[in-house]
Structures are given as C-alpha cells and as structure tokens.
Design an enzyme around this catalytic site. Structure first.
Site, mmCIF file in Angstrom:
data_model
loop_
_atom_site.group_PDB
_atom_site.id
_atom_site.type_symbol
_atom_site.label_atom_id
_atom_site.label_comp_id
_atom_site.label_asym_id
_atom_site.label_seq_id
_atom_site.Cartn_x
_atom_site.Cartn_y
_atom_site.Cartn_z
ATOM 1 N N GLY A 17 0.796 -1.221 0.000
ATOM 2 C CA GLY A 17 0.000 0.000 0.000
ATOM 3 C C GLY A 17 0.823 1.263 0.000
ATOM 4 N N GLU A 18 0.093 2.371 -0.100
ATOM 5 C CA GLU A 18 0.681 3.699 -0.038
ATOM 6 C C GLU A 18 0.082 4.421 1.158
ATOM 7 O OE1 GLU A 18 2.946 5.098 -2.079
ATOM 8 O OE2 GLU A 18 3.081 3.500 -3.564
ATOM 9 N N GLY A 19 0.926 4.947 2.037
ATOM 10 C CA GLY A 19 0.439 5.753 3.144
ATOM 11 C C GLY A 19 0.353 7.207 2.728
ATOM 12 N N GLY A 22 4.181 7.831 2.645
ATOM 13 C CA GLY A 22 5.160 6.785 2.383
ATOM 14 C C GLY A 22 4.549 5.530 1.828
ATOM 15 N N VAL A 24 4.178 1.260 1.862
ATOM 16 C CA VAL A 24 4.083 0.222 2.895
ATOM 17 C C VAL A 24 4.384 -1.138 2.274
ATOM 18 C CG1 VAL A 24 2.649 -0.812 4.678
ATOM 19 C CG2 VAL A 24 2.323 1.592 4.068
ATOM 20 N N LYS A 40 6.353 0.652 7.000
ATOM 21 C CA LYS A 40 6.067 1.924 6.339
ATOM 22 C C LYS A 40 7.363 2.703 6.222
ATOM 23 C CE LYS A 40 3.114 6.033 6.520
ATOM 24 N NZ LYS A 40 1.987 6.697 7.196
ATOM 25 N N ASP A 132 -8.044 11.668 8.625
ATOM 26 C CA ASP A 132 -8.049 11.018 7.309
ATOM 27 C C ASP A 132 -8.728 9.652 7.393
ATOM 28 O OD1 ASP A 132 -7.632 10.868 4.588
ATOM 29 O OD2 ASP A 132 -5.531 10.242 4.743
#
Length: 294
Positions: A17-19, A22, A24, A40, A132
């Site tokens: 994934g994308e934080g 950053g 992950v 992350k 968020d």
C-alpha cells in the site's frame, strides 16, 4: 528497493500500500521472528518531512488499543524513516468494498463501525484526531477485527484539557467535513474543532460500508446543488440523495444523520452513539435468530 538501504535482517515480500507520506511493504524481520510485519517507509528529505514523520511516530507510539494497529519499532536509515507495524492479514476495508460493491450485510458493517468508533473514542480521549478516516486507512486482522492505521496527518487537538482549534485543510476530499473547505488563506481554513472532522468521515465510511457507494458526489463539485444547499442549512431531502434513501431508517436516524450534520456544533460525538449502536446490533442479531426459528 535496494535504494532503501535495508537492514540485513529485513526481507521485503511485497508492496501492500501507499500511506499518506510513504509506501508500505509486507516484510519478514529477524528482530521480530515468526511474524509478518508491515513496514512503512517515509522519505524524510528535508526538515519539514522529518518533523512530520517524527510527529506520526510520537502519536502512534502512545496509542494502545485493540482497534488501532500497533507501532512496534521505528528507526531512521539515511533519509528514510522505517516504521515497523502490526500486519493485518485480511487487508484494507477499501479492498473488501471493491469486492462487495453493493455493500456489506448490516450486521457486519455495524460491527466494523463499532470497532472504528471505539478506536476514535480512545484516540480523542488521548487528545488526538486522525483527520483522514477512509476505507484505505482501515484494515482487518485475522480475527475479523477492524483497525485504524496511518497517522500521517493526525494531530493533537487537546493537551491537559486545553483545546486547540485547527486551521489546516487536509484529508481526502470525498470524506472531508464541509468546514475543511472554508479556505481563507492558501491551505488554511477557518478555525474549527478537531473531533467533528473524524465524526463526519466515519459517517461517510458507514454509508459506504452499507451501500457500497458514497452518499454524494465530491464536496468540491460546484454543480452538485443539493449538497451545497444542505451544507448551507437546508434540511436533508432524501429524494435528492438516493444512496441515503436506501438505508435502514433506524440506522439513518440514529447514526448517519447525527454524524453528517453540516454544522460541526450540532454533529454528534461518537461516544454518544455507542449505546444506540449496541441496540441496533442486538436487534439485528435477534431478527436473525427469529428468522431461523420461524
């Protein structure tokens, strides 16, 4: 991946994934044997990025709750901050909703929402707001427990019972509360309270879990007159919001409508709806039992 200057004890399995700030990865790490972790990686390329990353680490390291993913360890290697996190094996709520495009059964959606409300009540009691809340930032573990992740834009709103008003426009447009669009100077908005931001976003997520759809078009869509009239004070006309019109009336009246109040002063605190939430879940369980008995 080689540019990350990974520790020799660490093995990346795949990107998961994308934080907010950053990427992950799913990893194995010898220092944490016999378990998979989420790593992350945040590029702290300047002082501002370094301060943001450190704030995320400081906030998440304080949080100990069954519905919040644990931060196990952090370190900096050259220009990257590494956050070693508990891994939720069943992936993100976003991916579950992509599979169940018509939404989840009410009992499961309310169960997950109860987990989210519990996490946020705890977070707010600790003096922080997430800012968020969205399906990509909610994951499900091996016990079918929903957990909150990604504190990249979380912030303190209270310290020793002294509250601070927030002024930053941030979050994901489809889930942002209307007061965060009231821009007065660049990225700054009129001062607003923190807790109602998470309440609004949670209401949007609950609608999406129940229906598979967002309740309305983007809040930034100028042509969406019904939404604009609503946030400016008109009563919510369900004929203009077909997604909301499909909801169970009890869920709409007790949960959705109180959370999606345009005026944050009238938006309910999640702590106050926990009792109603328990009643709804119990009623659904009893209905299910009655169905099999009859």
């Amino acid at each position: 991946m080689s540019s990350l200057n990974l520790p020799k004890t660490l093995k990346i399995i795949k990107t998961i994934g994308e934080g907010t700030y950053g990427r992950v990865y799913l990893i194995e790490e010898e220092r944490f044997p016999n378990q998979l972790l989420a790593l992350k990686v945040i590029n702290v390329y300047d002082e501002s990025a370094k301060i943001k990353a450190q704030r995320e680490i400081e906030i998440q390291s304080q949080l100990k709750h069954p519905n919040i993913v644990k931060l196990l360890y952090s370190e900096q290697i050259l220009t990257n901050k590494f956050l070693y996190l508990e891994h939720a094996v069943n992936g993100s709520l976003y991916n579950h909703l992509k599979i169940n495009q018509l939404g989840m059964v009410k009992q499961k959606a309310l169960k997950y929402f109860k987990h989210l409300a519990s996490a946020l009540n705890y977070l707010h009691e600790c003096g922080f707001v997430h800012r968020d809340i969205r399906p990509s930032n909610l994951v499900i573990d091996q016990n079918d427990c929903l957990k909150l992740i990604d504190f990249g834009i979380a912030t303190m709103y209270k310290y020793h019972n002294e509250k601070y008003m927030l002024q930053t426009a941030c979050g994901t447009d489809s889930y942002r509360a209307p007061e965060t669009f009231d821009i007065i100077d660049g990225t700054k908005v009129r001062p607003h309270d923190g807790i109602p931001l998470d309440v609004w976003s949670s209401g949007i997520v609950l609608v999406e879990m129940l229906t598979g759809r967002l309740p309305w078009k983007s809040a930034k869509e100028r042509k969406f007159h019904a939404y604009k009239r609503y946030i400016n004070g008109d009563l919510l006309n369900l004929n203009e919001f077909p997604v909301l019109a499909t909801l169970d009336p009890s869920i709409f009246i007790l949960l959705i409508e109180p959370m999606l109040q345009p005026n944050p002063k009238f938006r309910i605190d999640l702590a106050y709806i926990m009792n109603d939430l328990n009643i709804l879940i119990d009623n659904l369980s009893n209905d299910k039992i009655s169905h099999f008995i009859n």
